[in-house]
Design a protein around this motif. Sequence first.
Motif, short mmCIF file in Angstrom:
data_model
loop_
_atom_site.label_atom_id
_atom_site.label_comp_id
_atom_site.label_asym_id
_atom_site.label_seq_id
_atom_site.Cartn_x
_atom_site.Cartn_y
_atom_site.Cartn_z
N LEU A 244 -9.19 69.04 88.76
CA LEU A 244 -7.66 69.43 88.70
C LEU A 244 -7.48 70.83 88.63
O LEU A 244 -6.45 71.48 88.98
N LEU A 245 -8.39 71.50 87.75
CA LEU A 245 -8.49 72.85 87.63
C LEU A 245 -8.62 73.66 88.88
O LEU A 245 -7.62 74.45 89.18
N GLN A 246 -9.46 73.28 89.92
CA GLN A 246 -9.55 73.85 91.10
C GLN A 246 -8.22 73.55 91.95
O GLN A 246 -7.77 74.42 92.66
N LEU A 247 -7.76 72.29 91.70
CA LEU A 247 -6.59 72.11 92.59
C LEU A 247 -5.52 72.81 92.03
O LEU A 247 -4.13 73.14 92.77
N GLY A 248 -5.18 73.36 90.93
CA GLY A 248 -4.32 74.11 90.34
C GLY A 248 -4.30 75.44 91.04
O GLY A 248 -3.19 75.89 91.52
N ALA A 249 -5.39 76.16 91.18
CA ALA A 249 -5.39 77.34 91.59
C ALA A 249 -5.08 77.16 93.22
O ALA A 249 -4.37 78.02 93.80
#
Length: 303
Positions: A244-249
């Motif tokens: 999810l952190l990668q998808l946020g960026a």
Amino acid sequence: MLPSVEAWFASHTWQQPSWTPAELVALKRGRTVSVVLPALNEEETVGEVVSVVRPLLGTLVDELVVMDSGSTDRTVEAASAAGARVVLREDVVPWLEPLPGKGEVLWRSLAATSGDLVVFLDSDLVDPETAFVTALLGPLLLDGGVHLVKGFYRRPLRLESSGGGRVTELVARPLLNTLRPELSGVVQPLGGEYAATRSFLESVPFAAGYGVEIGLLLDVHRVHGLSALAQVNLGVRKHRNRSLLQLGAMSSQIIGTALARCGVEAQSGPLTQFVQVGGEWLPDSTDVLVADRPPMTHVIEKG
């Protein structure tokens, strides 16, 4: 859906594309085809993707290129061994320092290839099929008014469920419905499997990062209208899933590109997210680049 979108969906969506390579070769009529695979540390999968395209080389496909984006593993060796021509991003348009991101290598691939039609396939595909290429090329070879063909598919989450496409459903689709409702009928606006005419690709800017797909989608609609867009069913697409952190960026780049294409200024900057460390929630900032490369025709003229 809007009546215009319903009509487009009925006439420009292929749910069961069944063109054979031989049928499409007969429709080429002198046109050439380039297949491009952008790659960054994909040594485990890039060879298999190359291997399913290779049987078409010399007939339907005229060149097969893996564009490497600075891999530190054996991606280059694996792609070469499988039969692709490998081009390093630094070797194309060398007078410009490379920007990070997928869109950057796709943009540079235009200067590394010559096909009248260009097919883009992601290098992290699991169980890819030759039919991906034939399905994507079909509408372009059949209809001279089509300039961009998007693939759509079921995206299993972790390869065993029917989920996936989280950024599409939570970010891209609501954005398009709000900013450009005529594109609400596109099943996979962010999908990495698509094909387009070189004349279109070289005439528009490319977002350097993950905004490249939504940028091209908005631009083909702006420049040529809804009838220049088509979509084909590619069945199931399996690839690695991101945190999810990668998808946020990723989402930040997509939002920035979409807003910029619709006249709202978007700038690069830090995205603050939060992670747990030792039971505490701590801020974690990631620099998000929102930048465009100019149309390749302008760059070639200057170069």
